[in-house]
Design an enzyme around this catalytic site. Sequence first.
Site, PDB file in Angstrom:
ATOM      1  N   LYS A 194       0.843  -1.197   0.000  1.00 31.57           N
ATOM      2  CA  LYS A 194       0.000   0.000   0.000  1.00 31.57           C
ATOM      3  C   LYS A 194       0.876   1.244   0.000  1.00 31.57           C
ATOM      4  O   LYS A 194       1.584   1.513   0.968  1.00 31.57           O
ATOM      5  CB  LYS A 194      -0.898   0.048   1.247  1.00 31.57           C
ATOM      6  CG  LYS A 194      -1.865   1.229   1.196  1.00 31.57           C
ATOM      7  CD  LYS A 194      -2.454   1.581   2.543  1.00 31.57           C
ATOM      8  CE  LYS A 194      -1.635   2.575   3.320  1.00 31.57           C
ATOM      9  NZ  LYS A 194      -1.536   3.916   2.712  1.00 31.57           N
ATOM     10  N   GLY A 246       7.693   4.882   7.646  1.00 32.21           N
ATOM     11  CA  GLY A 246       6.828   6.029   7.900  1.00 32.21           C
ATOM     12  C   GLY A 246       7.193   6.684   9.217  1.00 32.21           C
ATOM     13  O   GLY A 246       8.324   6.569   9.693  1.00 32.21           O
ATOM     14  N   SER A 247       6.199   7.311   9.828  1.00 34.08           N
ATOM     15  CA  SER A 247       6.475   8.090  11.038  1.00 34.08           C
ATOM     16  C   SER A 247       6.586   7.187  12.269  1.00 34.08           C
ATOM     17  O   SER A 247       6.031   6.079  12.300  1.00 34.08           O
ATOM     18  CB  SER A 247       5.360   9.108  11.250  1.00 34.08           C
ATOM     19  OG  SER A 247       4.142   8.425  11.425  1.00 34.08           O
ATOM     20  N   THR A 248       7.250   7.687  13.278  1.00 35.28           N
ATOM     21  CA  THR A 248       7.401   6.946  14.533  1.00 35.28           C
ATOM     22  C   THR A 248       6.037   6.710  15.181  1.00 35.28           C
ATOM     23  O   THR A 248       5.760   5.619  15.684  1.00 35.28           O
ATOM     24  CB  THR A 248       8.369   7.701  15.460  1.00 35.28           C
ATOM     25  OG1 THR A 248       9.665   7.671  14.841  1.00 35.28           O
ATOM     26  CG2 THR A 248       8.460   7.067  16.832  1.00 35.28           C
ATOM     27  N   GLY A 251       4.378   3.919  13.464  1.00 32.88           N
ATOM     28  CA  GLY A 251       5.137   2.707  13.786  1.00 32.88           C
ATOM     29  C   GLY A 251       4.740   2.167  15.157  1.00 32.88           C
ATOM     30  O   GLY A 251       4.566   0.953  15.334  1.00 32.88           O
ATOM     31  N   GLU A 268      11.005   1.271   9.613  1.00 28.09           N
ATOM     32  CA  GLU A 268      11.948   2.330   9.236  1.00 28.09           C
ATOM     33  C   GLU A 268      11.230   3.636   9.519  1.00 28.09           C
ATOM     34  O   GLU A 268      10.293   4.004   8.807  1.00 28.09           O
ATOM     35  CB  GLU A 268      12.285   2.230   7.737  1.00 28.09           C
ATOM     36  CG  GLU A 268      13.099   1.015   7.361  1.00 28.09           C
ATOM     37  CD  GLU A 268      14.531   1.084   7.856  1.00 28.09           C
ATOM     38  OE1 GLU A 268      15.001   2.167   8.239  1.00 28.09           O
ATOM     39  OE2 GLU A 268      15.184   0.027   7.868  1.00 28.09           O
ATOM     40  N   CYS A 302      14.022  11.119   5.513  1.00 25.02           N
ATOM     41  CA  CYS A 302      14.173  10.565   6.864  1.00 25.02           C
ATOM     42  C   CYS A 302      15.606  10.699   7.379  1.00 25.02           C
ATOM     43  O   CYS A 302      15.835  10.815   8.565  1.00 25.02           O
ATOM     44  CB  CYS A 302      13.756   9.106   6.870  1.00 25.02           C
ATOM     45  SG  CYS A 302      14.643   8.123   5.659  1.00 25.02           S
ATOM     46  N   GLU A 399      11.043  15.869  14.654  1.00 30.00           N
ATOM     47  CA  GLU A 399      11.233  15.785  13.206  1.00 30.00           C
ATOM     48  C   GLU A 399      10.256  16.740  12.513  1.00 30.00           C
ATOM     49  O   GLU A 399       9.044  16.576  12.625  1.00 30.00           O
ATOM     50  CB  GLU A 399      10.984  14.348  12.736  1.00 30.00           C
ATOM     51  CG  GLU A 399      11.263  14.172  11.261  1.00 30.00           C
ATOM     52  CD  GLU A 399      10.944  12.765  10.769  1.00 30.00           C
ATOM     53  OE1 GLU A 399       9.829  12.266  11.027  1.00 30.00           O
ATOM     54  OE2 GLU A 399      11.809  12.181  10.098  1.00 30.00           O
TER      55      GLU A 399
HETATM   56  P1  NAP Z   1       3.010   8.113   8.045  1.00 34.17           P
HETATM   57  O1  NAP Z   1       1.968   9.098   8.255  1.00 34.17           O
HETATM   58  O2  NAP Z   1       3.507   7.322   9.184  1.00 34.17           O
HETATM   59  O3  NAP Z   1       2.468   7.130   6.892  1.00 34.17           O
HETATM   60  C1  NAP Z   1       3.237   6.100   6.343  1.00 34.17           C
HETATM   61  C2  NAP Z   1       2.320   5.062   5.722  1.00 34.17           C
HETATM   62  O4  NAP Z   1       1.533   4.438   6.738  1.00 34.17           O
HETATM   63  C3  NAP Z   1       1.324   5.633   4.738  1.00 34.17           C
HETATM   64  O5  NAP Z   1       1.111   4.713   3.707  1.00 34.17           O
HETATM   65  C4  NAP Z   1       0.097   5.803   5.609  1.00 34.17           C
HETATM   66  O6  NAP Z   1      -1.110   5.882   4.906  1.00 34.17           O
HETATM   67  C5  NAP Z   1       0.150   4.552   6.452  1.00 34.17           C
HETATM   68  N1  NAP Z   1      -0.580   4.611   7.722  1.00 34.17           N
HETATM   69  C6  NAP Z   1      -1.035   5.705   8.393  1.00 34.17           C
HETATM   70  N2  NAP Z   1      -1.623   5.321   9.547  1.00 34.17           N
HETATM   71  C7  NAP Z   1      -1.538   3.973   9.610  1.00 34.17           C
HETATM   72  C8  NAP Z   1      -1.956   2.990  10.559  1.00 34.17           C
HETATM   73  N3  NAP Z   1      -2.553   3.333  11.680  1.00 34.17           N
HETATM   74  N4  NAP Z   1      -1.695   1.693  10.306  1.00 34.17           N
HETATM   75  C9  NAP Z   1      -1.056   1.315   9.190  1.00 34.17           C
HETATM   76  N5  NAP Z   1      -0.642   2.205   8.242  1.00 34.17           N
HETATM   77  C10 NAP Z   1      -0.883   3.509   8.453  1.00 34.17           C
HETATM   78  O7  NAP Z   1       4.306   8.775   7.390  1.00 34.17           O
HETATM   79  P2  NAP Z   1       4.361   9.781   6.176  1.00 34.17           P
HETATM   80  O8  NAP Z   1       3.882  11.087   6.636  1.00 34.17           O
HETATM   81  O9  NAP Z   1       3.729   9.167   4.985  1.00 34.17           O
HETATM   82  O10 NAP Z   1       5.943   9.797   5.902  1.00 34.17           O
HETATM   83  C11 NAP Z   1       6.825  10.576   6.617  1.00 34.17           C
HETATM   84  C12 NAP Z   1       7.523   9.792   7.704  1.00 34.17           C
HETATM   85  O11 NAP Z   1       8.203   8.664   7.157  1.00 34.17           O
HETATM   86  C13 NAP Z   1       8.597  10.590   8.395  1.00 34.17           C
HETATM   87  O12 NAP Z   1       8.513  10.418   9.778  1.00 34.17           O
HETATM   88  C14 NAP Z   1       9.896   9.990   7.868  1.00 34.17           C
HETATM   89  O13 NAP Z   1      10.997  10.165   8.700  1.00 34.17           O
HETATM   90  C15 NAP Z   1       9.516   8.585   7.692  1.00 34.17           C
HETATM   91  N6  NAP Z   1      10.413   7.902   6.746  1.00 34.17           N
HETATM   92  C16 NAP Z   1      11.343   7.013   7.227  1.00 34.17           C
HETATM   93  C17 NAP Z   1      12.224   6.381   6.376  1.00 34.17           C
HETATM   94  C18 NAP Z   1      13.241   5.396   6.892  1.00 34.17           C
HETATM   95  O14 NAP Z   1      13.783   4.634   6.089  1.00 34.17           O
HETATM   96  N7  NAP Z   1      13.539   5.347   8.171  1.00 34.17           N
HETATM   97  C19 NAP Z   1      12.168   6.635   5.014  1.00 34.17           C
HETATM   98  C20 NAP Z   1      11.225   7.560   4.549  1.00 34.17           C
HETATM   99  C21 NAP Z   1      10.353   8.167   5.425  1.00 34.17           C
HETATM  100  P3  NAP Z   1      -1.640   7.301   4.308  1.00 34.17           P
HETATM  101  O15 NAP Z   1      -0.520   8.258   4.286  1.00 34.17           O
HETATM  102  O16 NAP Z   1      -2.089   6.918   2.967  1.00 34.17           O
HETATM  103  O17 NAP Z   1      -2.722   7.745   5.203  1.00 34.17           O
END
Ligand code: NAP
Length: 504
Positions: A194, A246-248, A251, A268, A302, A399
């Site tokens: 997804k 995604g976000s902490t 996670g 991650e 990230c 962040e």
């Molecule tokens: P996010 O809000 O955590 O979303 C990541 C993914 O998870 C999206 O596909 C999101 O869906 C989905 N999601 C949201 N709530 C969920 C839940 N309760 N259960 C399962 N899945 C859920 O993060 P983002 O805003 O897209 O991305 C930014 C974050 O990613 C930053 O914190 C960044 O540091 C981190 N990141 C980390 C790395 C690494 O390798 N460590 C790499 C890139 C990014 P929707 O967005 O479609 O709602």
Amino acid sequence: MTDPRPFLATTTDFFARRHKQLIGGLWRDGGGAQIDVENPATGGVIGTATSATTKDVDAAVAAARAAFDGAWGALSAADKGLCLSRLADLVERHAEELAEIEVAENGMAYQLALGTLTGFCVPFLRYYAGWPTKITGMTLPGEPAMRPGFEWLTYTLREPVGVVGAIIPWNAPSSMLVLKVAPALAAGCTLVLKPADLTPLGAVRFAELIDEAGFPPGTFNLVQGGGDVGRMMVRHRGIAKISFTGSTAVGQEIVREAAFDLKRVSLELGGKSPVIVYPDANLDEAIPGAAMACFFMSGQNCMGGTRLFVEESIHDAFVDGMKQVTSFLPMANGMVDGALIGPLISAKQRARVQGYCDGAIEAGATLALGGVALDGPGHFFQPTIFTNVTPDMALAREEVFGPVLAVQKFSANDESAMLRAVNDTTYGLSGSVWTRDLATAHRIAKRVDAGQVSVNVHAAIAPETPFGGNKQSGWGREFGAEGLDAYLKTKAVTINLGPTNALG
Ligand code: NAP
Ligand code: MG
């Protein structure tokens, strides 16, 4: 700056299509709500997708399981590698179109998008294409402690964990997809993926290429939707492992949710990575290096080096140099020739970044550059530098995921105070040290609490180099052999050979 150049005809044709899900080799509309995809550089809608329902997720998981137990599972390791290799060739052939989709839905500058496709995604797929034929177990000493005089033969098998649910963010959609798909498939798993609802389109084009590469139907399945669809995947009993980037905060929610069936989880997550500059560094490289470490991908990275620790004797000159370099970074619609910095992903993200800047001023930090959004269209935000940041400020701890740099001074005479400040964060993803002194480089690299530390370069990623976070930046490692291990489980097989003396 000039006007953005038009998209290729193939890209425009792609946008005009109905964007469906791929389930069991068939393209189907999702049963849920329509997702309108915005170009963050213009605010215009470039395409639509449809969200999955529980039924769609069930069908995708069933298709992935059928492929795991069927055609994909039965394929030889060599043929699995060939499929990945053909996918790498297809991604290379269609890199320009894939890059344009990335520009349109994410806002990334075209050169950067193309560079990550040809310089990262393709080599990454080729690296993992070599792995299926090299997955091996061990032969272990056959001396049963509880049965003296007997001999056993024990060996281990490395087996794929099963159906993987991959959930990825919007900040680098192609790289994030490849990062999940390549090692999971190389390990012999099947997937339901997804993408983020802000960037669902590139994944559709990738799914078409995966299909074209000859993977058996159901090996890779694509569903669309927001966090609710991600949650359906985490709660699904048919999924053996969730691989999440995604976000902490999300996670943490995934870990709580996955407790019910104890499915495997790798994470991650976010970062607040330090860039540490010593006075003996090559400043001609360190100044632009530190600027790009933070402002690369408009800070939506990230690994972003968002905390700059500069030794006090060079602090003022270094900040002046950074201001100069940063003001020349070409910020524009990613389709403008020469653009390097694009917009933020959304109006919401821009407001969040503005909030952090306003908060930093209120907290007493000094605004040295930027600090404001640009007038529309698009969600552009000026690269921003704050000095006099103290470790207690939100800007030093949280962040932002935007182009905002927090500068702190340190004294080379009190390295331990600097290291305390560097490690005083809940994150531990990446970091870099800039110095010409070998001993300083190794001493500091060893003491920075992060999954990855680079010297005289920031965020040095390569397919074979393990990548991942300490503390709340994640669980596990991606890339390299460790990245493959995340999709494998070990089985020990023991054969009783009987009494040792019977063997002569
Ligand atoms: P996010 O809000 O955590 O979303 C990541 C993914 O998870 C999206 O596909 C999101 O869906 C989905 N999601 C949201 N709530 C969920 C839940 N309760 N259960 C399962 N899945 C859920 O993060 P983002 O805003 O897209 O991305 C930014 C974050 O990613 C930053 O914190 C960044 O540091 C981190 N990141 C980390 C790395 C690494 O390798 N460590 C790499 C890139 C990014 P929707 O967005 O479609 O709602
Ligand atoms: Mg989101």
